[in-house]
Design a protein around this motif. Structure first.
Motif, PDB file in Angstrom:
ATOM      1  N   MET A  46      49.873 -29.387  59.570  1.00  0.00           N
ATOM      2  CA  MET A  46      49.627 -27.941  59.707  1.00  0.00           C
ATOM      3  C   MET A  46      48.723 -27.643  60.901  1.00  0.00           C
ATOM      4  O   MET A  46      48.928 -26.653  61.601  1.00  0.00           O
ATOM      5  CB  MET A  46      48.979 -27.418  58.432  1.00  0.00           C
ATOM      6  CG  MET A  46      49.969 -27.297  57.302  1.00  0.00           C
ATOM      7  SD  MET A  46      49.364 -26.109  56.122  1.00  0.00           S
ATOM      8  CE  MET A  46      50.490 -26.432  54.791  1.00  0.00           C
ATOM      9  N   ASP A  58      46.757 -20.876  66.207  1.00  0.00           N
ATOM     10  CA  ASP A  58      47.242 -19.944  65.189  1.00  0.00           C
ATOM     11  C   ASP A  58      46.295 -19.988  63.981  1.00  0.00           C
ATOM     12  O   ASP A  58      46.118 -21.053  63.384  1.00  0.00           O
ATOM     13  CB  ASP A  58      48.653 -20.371  64.778  1.00  0.00           C
ATOM     14  CG  ASP A  58      49.332 -19.335  63.904  1.00  0.00           C
ATOM     15  OD1 ASP A  58      48.611 -18.485  63.340  1.00  0.00           O
ATOM     16  OD2 ASP A  58      50.574 -19.373  63.788  1.00  0.00           O
ATOM     17  N   PRO A  59      45.663 -18.888  63.623  1.00  0.00           N
ATOM     18  CA  PRO A  59      44.687 -18.948  62.518  1.00  0.00           C
ATOM     19  C   PRO A  59      45.312 -19.122  61.144  1.00  0.00           C
ATOM     20  O   PRO A  59      44.638 -19.572  60.212  1.00  0.00           O
ATOM     21  CB  PRO A  59      43.972 -17.600  62.610  1.00  0.00           C
ATOM     22  CG  PRO A  59      44.921 -16.708  63.312  1.00  0.00           C
ATOM     23  CD  PRO A  59      45.716 -17.567  64.244  1.00  0.00           C
ATOM     24  N   VAL A  60      46.613 -18.775  60.993  1.00  0.00           N
ATOM     25  CA  VAL A  60      47.198 -18.810  59.639  1.00  0.00           C
ATOM     26  C   VAL A  60      47.246 -20.231  59.066  1.00  0.00           C
ATOM     27  O   VAL A  60      46.755 -20.469  57.956  1.00  0.00           O
ATOM     28  CB  VAL A  60      48.582 -18.124  59.611  1.00  0.00           C
ATOM     29  CG1 VAL A  60      49.222 -18.292  58.252  1.00  0.00           C
ATOM     30  CG2 VAL A  60      48.432 -16.659  59.945  1.00  0.00           C
ATOM     31  N   PRO A  61      47.794 -21.221  59.803  1.00  0.00           N
ATOM     32  CA  PRO A  61      47.766 -22.575  59.236  1.00  0.00           C
ATOM     33  C   PRO A  61      46.357 -23.066  58.965  1.00  0.00           C
ATOM     34  O   PRO A  61      46.134 -23.804  58.008  1.00  0.00           O
ATOM     35  CB  PRO A  61      48.452 -23.428  60.302  1.00  0.00           C
ATOM     36  CG  PRO A  61      49.227 -22.490  61.117  1.00  0.00           C
ATOM     37  CD  PRO A  61      48.514 -21.184  61.085  1.00  0.00           C
ATOM     38  N   HIS A  62      45.392 -22.656  59.792  1.00  0.00           N
ATOM     39  CA  HIS A  62      44.011 -23.064  59.531  1.00  0.00           C
ATOM     40  C   HIS A  62      43.568 -22.565  58.160  1.00  0.00           C
ATOM     41  O   HIS A  62      42.962 -23.309  57.375  1.00  0.00           O
ATOM     42  CB  HIS A  62      43.078 -22.528  60.616  1.00  0.00           C
ATOM     43  CG  HIS A  62      43.263 -23.207  61.942  1.00  0.00           C
ATOM     44  ND1 HIS A  62      42.553 -22.880  63.063  1.00  0.00           N
ATOM     45  CD2 HIS A  62      44.090 -24.200  62.316  1.00  0.00           C
ATOM     46  CE1 HIS A  62      42.928 -23.650  64.064  1.00  0.00           C
ATOM     47  NE2 HIS A  62      43.868 -24.450  63.640  1.00  0.00           N
ATOM     48  N   ALA A  63      43.875 -21.301  57.875  1.00  0.00           N
ATOM     49  CA  ALA A  63      43.522 -20.745  56.563  1.00  0.00           C
ATOM     50  C   ALA A  63      44.228 -21.532  55.458  1.00  0.00           C
ATOM     51  O   ALA A  63      43.640 -21.833  54.417  1.00  0.00           O
ATOM     52  CB  ALA A  63      43.900 -19.273  56.505  1.00  0.00           C
ATOM     53  N   LEU A  64      45.500 -21.899  55.701  1.00  0.00           N
ATOM     54  CA  LEU A  64      46.247 -22.636  54.678  1.00  0.00           C
ATOM     55  C   LEU A  64      45.614 -24.006  54.417  1.00  0.00           C
ATOM     56  O   LEU A  64      45.502 -24.441  53.263  1.00  0.00           O
ATOM     57  CB  LEU A  64      47.709 -22.835  55.096  1.00  0.00           C
ATOM     58  CG  LEU A  64      48.538 -21.610  55.457  1.00  0.00           C
ATOM     59  CD1 LEU A  64      49.989 -22.002  55.648  1.00  0.00           C
ATOM     60  CD2 LEU A  64      48.424 -20.528  54.409  1.00  0.00           C
ATOM     61  N   VAL A  65      45.195 -24.691  55.490  1.00  0.00           N
ATOM     62  CA  VAL A  65      44.620 -26.019  55.294  1.00  0.00           C
ATOM     63  C   VAL A  65      43.304 -25.905  54.525  1.00  0.00           C
ATOM     64  O   VAL A  65      43.019 -26.718  53.636  1.00  0.00           O
ATOM     65  CB  VAL A  65      44.403 -26.746  56.634  1.00  0.00           C
ATOM     66  CG1 VAL A  65      43.882 -28.150  56.381  1.00  0.00           C
ATOM     67  CG2 VAL A  65      45.685 -26.831  57.406  1.00  0.00           C
ATOM     68  N   ILE A  66      42.495 -24.883  54.850  1.00  0.00           N
ATOM     69  CA  ILE A  66      41.234 -24.705  54.112  1.00  0.00           C
ATOM     70  C   ILE A  66      41.551 -24.509  52.626  1.00  0.00           C
ATOM     71  O   ILE A  66      40.935 -25.137  51.755  1.00  0.00           O
ATOM     72  CB  ILE A  66      40.443 -23.507  54.680  1.00  0.00           C
ATOM     73  CG1 ILE A  66      39.959 -23.840  56.093  1.00  0.00           C
ATOM     74  CG2 ILE A  66      39.257 -23.181  53.790  1.00  0.00           C
ATOM     75  CD1 ILE A  66      39.288 -22.699  56.797  1.00  0.00           C
ATOM     76  N   THR A  67      42.537 -23.666  52.333  1.00  0.00           N
ATOM     77  CA  THR A  67      42.932 -23.474  50.937  1.00  0.00           C
ATOM     78  C   THR A  67      43.380 -24.796  50.323  1.00  0.00           C
ATOM     79  O   THR A  67      42.995 -25.131  49.195  1.00  0.00           O
ATOM     80  CB  THR A  67      44.063 -22.438  50.850  1.00  0.00           C
ATOM     81  OG1 THR A  67      43.617 -21.239  51.478  1.00  0.00           O
ATOM     82  CG2 THR A  67      44.435 -22.148  49.418  1.00  0.00           C
ATOM     83  N   GLY A  68      44.187 -25.555  51.072  1.00  0.00           N
ATOM     84  CA  GLY A  68      44.660 -26.837  50.562  1.00  0.00           C
ATOM     85  C   GLY A  68      43.511 -27.783  50.244  1.00  0.00           C
ATOM     86  O   GLY A  68      43.517 -28.457  49.215  1.00  0.00           O
TER      87      GLY A  68
END
Lengths: 98, 98, 492, 331
Positions: A46, A58-68
């Motif tokens: 990601m 891209d900030p969106v995958p960064h947010a997803l990885v933090i959630t993960g």
């Protein structure tokens, strides 16, 4: 060769290492660590998807990885609590039967 | 330009101290010597790296943050070193008593 | 004067998620009021689910972009007939299980924590049913997975702990696989919404691997053969209402998501359908044989879940391998039928254990106590699971077989028939025992043989038995909003 | 021919080290060493993610992936005193077949990833176009707390579910027979530890609050700040030998802090719906204070949650503690 290829390959390799060891290692504690390694591998994919040469990721995958990461630490904590509880259950069982 | 070399030199010197500390960790014979190597050399190494980085950054805010980071790490390293040593000494005494 | 509330103006989409969530929090903070908070949360969630179903039936195709952000950036909740069917299944099962729990005297350990965990589970499942965003679905499944593990340990035995650990590790592995697939999909397409992915899926070289990873992860969470090893112990060692939840409901969420992805988003190739079919056939055989050999009632019921998931997977595979067969409504009807019947069975089995004191099948007929109503519920549910007319199970199998005949898929037909015969075999082991109960006579009138807690499983069993008569309505509901044709919430 | 890019050499070295550490952690004999190597692995992964322009993720990985997970592993090892091997390990043949299929999967996956061009824009323009309505200046925070706030709400729910599950597990243990769940041997006691705690706990509180606040402008945020606050919580619990404070107010306060994040998050979401915008649709004018409010409460909840997950047992009511005093034997 770019950082993308280097870390992309690292991510897939980490995922494979984690997946394999999560399936075959003989102790639950170690399988939990293996799952964490595999999850880092997925995180790499990601982060690679977010990366852009020259900056401006891209900030969106960064947010997803933090959630993960947060989801996985929650699951890991429950799994480790189960490992401790099983240890306690086994201890008390062997105490009961001389 | 020349100032930059000075700061980079400080960072390099810091890295040498880190390497020495790590070497000590790996090669010293017992726990107390290893602790000695780690806490002393790494603290000095970190101070040099922090100083060099602060110089390269050259803003007061960054310098202040780096100073706080160094101080916290130094205090934590000293305390954890103390705790480990105390724990080890107690374990030793118990072994002697047995 | 009564204030006028315009029901149509309320946005119901988040109610089935937020209502159980708030109920869980209230029950967690105030353990003494956990039962009341739990039932209130379930009730409010039921109202929301009913309202969404009503909207779907009028053809409204309700959808909400949360926070007002449209996809591909934002997350959209949307409902079609398929969503509504699963929301309703959740409502019926959780209300029945919740009522049973409220009517049963509370066990000493883990009494209060049951409710918040169950409500978080419901919030997670409803979230998965409503979501149209692949990453959001992953998070909802994780909510459900952790809550399910918490529920599975409540019996407190070492066996339950061990089973829960394996259950959790399988779920974590599934989650990590799904995460990798999502990463690959985002890398290639830069979006997460199912509608958008449906338009572009298959165009990138990594899509195949992403699909394999996600489907494997879901299959692990749904205990699809041969990834089922964690299921029997986890389901048979839990408390009866929890077994009912895990077996009847929790397994359905990953299957539902797989159906959405498989048929709705990714263009399924014929070969992949065959793989699913083979896995299904393996599950039917393995699960049935183990159920035939099981010595304990709850373990038998748990192994029958392995076999039934296999049958559902067979139906999936058929619809993927032969698009002409249009068997996906059959697969969904089977899922609904299994949900109702299996919940009734596990709860009835729980009541039988309570009355008889053990669940060894061979000795079930040697008890002076007769849990008559529970046995009746179990038998009705068994008939639906076997698929005799007029049950819902019959309706599902009929569609599956009709599809197979239409597609000239005789091997698939034979497998479905074999599964039916085997289920007759293992379920009759139990039913025969029920009929021979007269071998031991207890003092007449000592025990009436039923309690109020027999009501919910009986209702569920009767529903599973009779719902086949309304199969046309169910299929009509499933088709509302054209699920899997064009996904709801698609924003051009 | 151009000379090799020194940064690429750094990347190659870092990637190789990460892989070696992962393998070393998993194949290491000694459990304690495994945990330490795993923490090191997490820190180097964080470094790699800094290299890939993902500082927020790096902070989260260092604080949570390496820090919290590492602490949890060490805490578990302390309790169980080493690993238990399964009585029936995977047979060699099966392991070999699994290894081959995983290797095949990885090779195909790696090749497919290399063959697939990265999506041109991703969601960069979508985020950029809406930043001025988001209420914050840092894109990752805008995504987490506004554009995809629903994901983040559910993420906080996952962590809450974990605490409930851990407490459900804790209730299954018969404490009269089983070892105590505390960590008496690692108590942070003595004059030096006391002075250290007096210095570090306020510093951690300050750093945690700073990370939450700075998240609106640059890398940081509720989860990273919450993890730092959790470190403070764990340290002060260790000063008590790994117990909760033994007061009657502990349980209600703890339950309150555990749910605070979800309650405020949901409350703001529903308030926005009642105010007319729709669930979690903040009015742009109030977006910033609302987001900061949510972040502050989520950070507190994350801190309480991670501390609870580390300790792994429920606070005992004061009455029961008095009853059991005769049987505890910690020093």
């Amino acid at each position: 060769m770019t950082p993308e290829t280097i870390y992309g390959a690292t991510g897939i390799a980490l995922f494979a290492i984690g997946l394999y060891h999560a399936l075959v290692l003989p102790s639950a504690l170690r399988r939990i660590v293996a799952l964490n390694v595999a999850s880092v591998g997925a995180g790499f994919v990601m982060v690679i998807a977010a990366w852009r040469p020259g900056g401006g990721a891209d900030p969106v995958p960064h947010a997803l990885v933090i959630t993960g990461i947060v989801v996985l630490v929650a699951a890991t904590a429950v799994a480790l609590a189960l490992v401790r509880a099983l240890h306690d259950a086994d201890t008390t069982e062997t105490d009961d039967t001389p | 330009m020349i100032a930059d070399f000075l700061w980079l030199g400080l960072i390099a010197a810091g890295l040498i101290f880190f390497a020495a500390g790590t070497l000590g960790l790996l090669r010293f014979p017992d726990l107390f010597c290893r602790l000695h190597a780690l806490t002393k050399a790494d603290n000095l190494g970190l101070a040099l790296v922090a100083l060099g980085t602060a110089g390269l950054w050259a803003t007061p805010a960054a310098a202040m943050k780096l100073a706080v980071i160094w101080a916290l790490v130094a205090v934590s390293a000293a305390t954890s070193g103390h705790m480990i040593a105390r724990h080890a000494r107690r374990a030793w005494r118990q072994e002697d008593a047995l | 004067m009564i204030p006028q509330i315009d029901l149509a103006a309320i946005d119901w989409m988040l109610v089935p998620v937020l209502a159980p969530l708030l109920g869980a929090i209230a029950g967690f903070v105030l353990p003494r009021a956990a039962t009341a908070a739990g039932m209130a949360g379930l009730g409010l969630s039921a109202v929301g689910s009913a309202a969404i179903t009503a909207q779907v039936r009028t053809g409204a195709a309700p959808s909400t972009a949360i926070g007002g952000w449209e996809p591909p950036l934002g997350i959209v909740l949307a409902a079609d007939g398929l969503t509504a069917a699963f929301l309703l299944l959740t409502v019926v099962l959780t209300l029945a299980i919740g009522t049973t729990r409220a009517l049963t005297p509370a066990p000493a350990r883990g009494a209060a924590i049951f409710w918040p965990l169950m409500l978080l589970l419901v919030a997670g499942l409803n979230g998965a049913f409503l979501s149209t965003d692949i990453f959001n679905i992953y998070v909802t499944l994780e909510v459900a997975a952790l809550a399910a593990v918490g529920l599975a340990v409540l019996t407190g035995s070492a066996a339950a702990l061990r089973a829960a650990l394996n259950y959790l590790l399988a779920g974590m592995l599934g989650g990590v696989l799904i995460l990798l697939g999502i990463g690959l999909l985002f890398h290639a397409h830069g979006r997460l919404d199912l509608a958008g992915l449906a338009a572009v899926a298959g165009s990138a070289p990594s899509d195949g691997i992403a699909l394999i990873a996600i489907i494997a992860g879901l299959a692990l969470k749904a205990a699809l053969f041969p990834l089922h090893a964690w299921l029997p112990a986890a389901h048979s060692n839990a408390q009866a209402p929890v077994s009912a939840l895990l077996s009847a409901l929790v397994l359905k969420a990953p299957l539902y998501v797989a159906l959405r992805l498989w048929v709705g988003v990714l263009d399924p190739a014929t070969a992949s359908g065959t793989v699913l079919g083979v896995m299904g056939a393996g599950a039917i055989l393995w699960g049935s044989v183990q159920a035939l050999r099981a010595e304990r009632l709850k373990l038998l019921v748990a192994y029958s879940t392995v076999a039934q998931v296999g049958l559902i997977s067979l139906a999936f595979g058929l619809s993927a391998a032969n698009p002409a067969a249009i068997a996906w409504t059959g697969a969904v009807t089977l899922m609904l039928a299994h949900g109702l019947a299996k919940a009734a069975m596990f709860m009835a089995a729980g009541r039988i254990v309570e009355e008889v004191g053990h669940d060894r099948i061979a000795e079930l007929d040697r008890s002076p106590r007769r849990p008559t109503l529970a046995q009746f519920s179990f038998a009705l549910a068994a008939i639906s699971l076997i698929g005799l007319p007029p049950t819902l199970g019959f309706a599902g199998k009929w569609q599956l077989m009709e599809g197979a005949v239409r597609a000239d898929a005789w091997i698939w037909l034979a497998m479905a028939m074999a599964g039916t015969l085997l289920s007759v075999g293992y379920l009759s082991r139990v039913l025969v025992g029920f009929l021979r109960f007269d071998r031991v006579r207890g003092a007449v009138g000592e025990h009436q043989g039923w309690t109020l807690a027999d009501g919910p499983p009986l209702l569920l069993a009767v529903t599973a038995f009779g719902a086949g008569l309304f199969a046309t309505h169910i299929i009509a509901l499933l088709a509302a909003g054209a699920p899997l044709g064009q996904l709801p919430g698609a924003m051009q | 021919m151009s000379p090799p890019d020194p940064y690429l050499l750094l990347d190659l070295g870092l990637a190789a080290t990460i892989l070696v550490l992962a393998l070393a952690a998993l194949r290491q004999r000694d459990s304690f060493t495994m945990a330490v190597v795993f923490i090191l692995f997490g820190l180097l992964v964080a470094l790699a993610w800094v290299r890939l322009d993902a500082p927020d993720v790096a902070l989260a990985e260092a604080a949570i992936g390496a820090g919290v997970t590492g602490a949890l592993l060490l805490r578990t090892l302390r309790h169980v005193g080493g690993e238990r091997r399964d009585p029936a390990p995977v047979p060699r043949v099966v392991a070999g077949m699994l290894g081959l299929s995983v290797a095949g999967f990885a090779t195909l996956g790696g090749l497919a990833l290399m063959a697939t061009p990265r999506h041109g824009t991703g969601l960069i323009p979508a985020v950029a176009a809406r930043m001025d309505q988001s209420g914050v200046e840092h894109p990752v925070t805008a995504v987490l707390l506004n554009f995809r706030a629903y994901d983040t709400l559910l993420e906080v729910v996952v962590v809450l579910a974990a605490v409930m599950a851990v407490w459900a597990i804790d209730r299954t243990i018969d404490r009269a027979a089983a070892p105590l769940p505390y960590l008496p041997g690692v108590a942070l006691r003595g004059p030096i530890a006391g002075a250290y705690l007096r210095l570090v706990l306020p510093a951690l509180a300050l750093i945690g609050a700073y990370l939450v606040w700075i998240g609106a402008y640059s890398p940081g945020g509720a989860f990273q700040g919450g993890a730092v606050l959790a470190a403070a919580g764990v340290l002060s619990a260790l000063a008590r030998g790994g117990r909760w404070p033994r007061t009657a107010a502990t349980m209600p306060l703890l339950r309150g802090s555990l749910v605070l994040g979800v309650v405020v998050f949901t409350g703001v979401g529903i308030w926005a719906a009642v105010a007319g915008g729709g669930v979690l649709h903040y009015p742009p004018a109030q977006a910033k204070p609302l987001i900061l409010l949510i972040e502050a409460s989520v950070a507190l909840s994350i801190a309480a949650t991670l501390t609870a997950l580390f300790l792994g047992h429920m606070p005992q009511p004061a009455a029961r503690i008095a009853l059991r005093k005769g049987t505890t034997n910690d020093t």
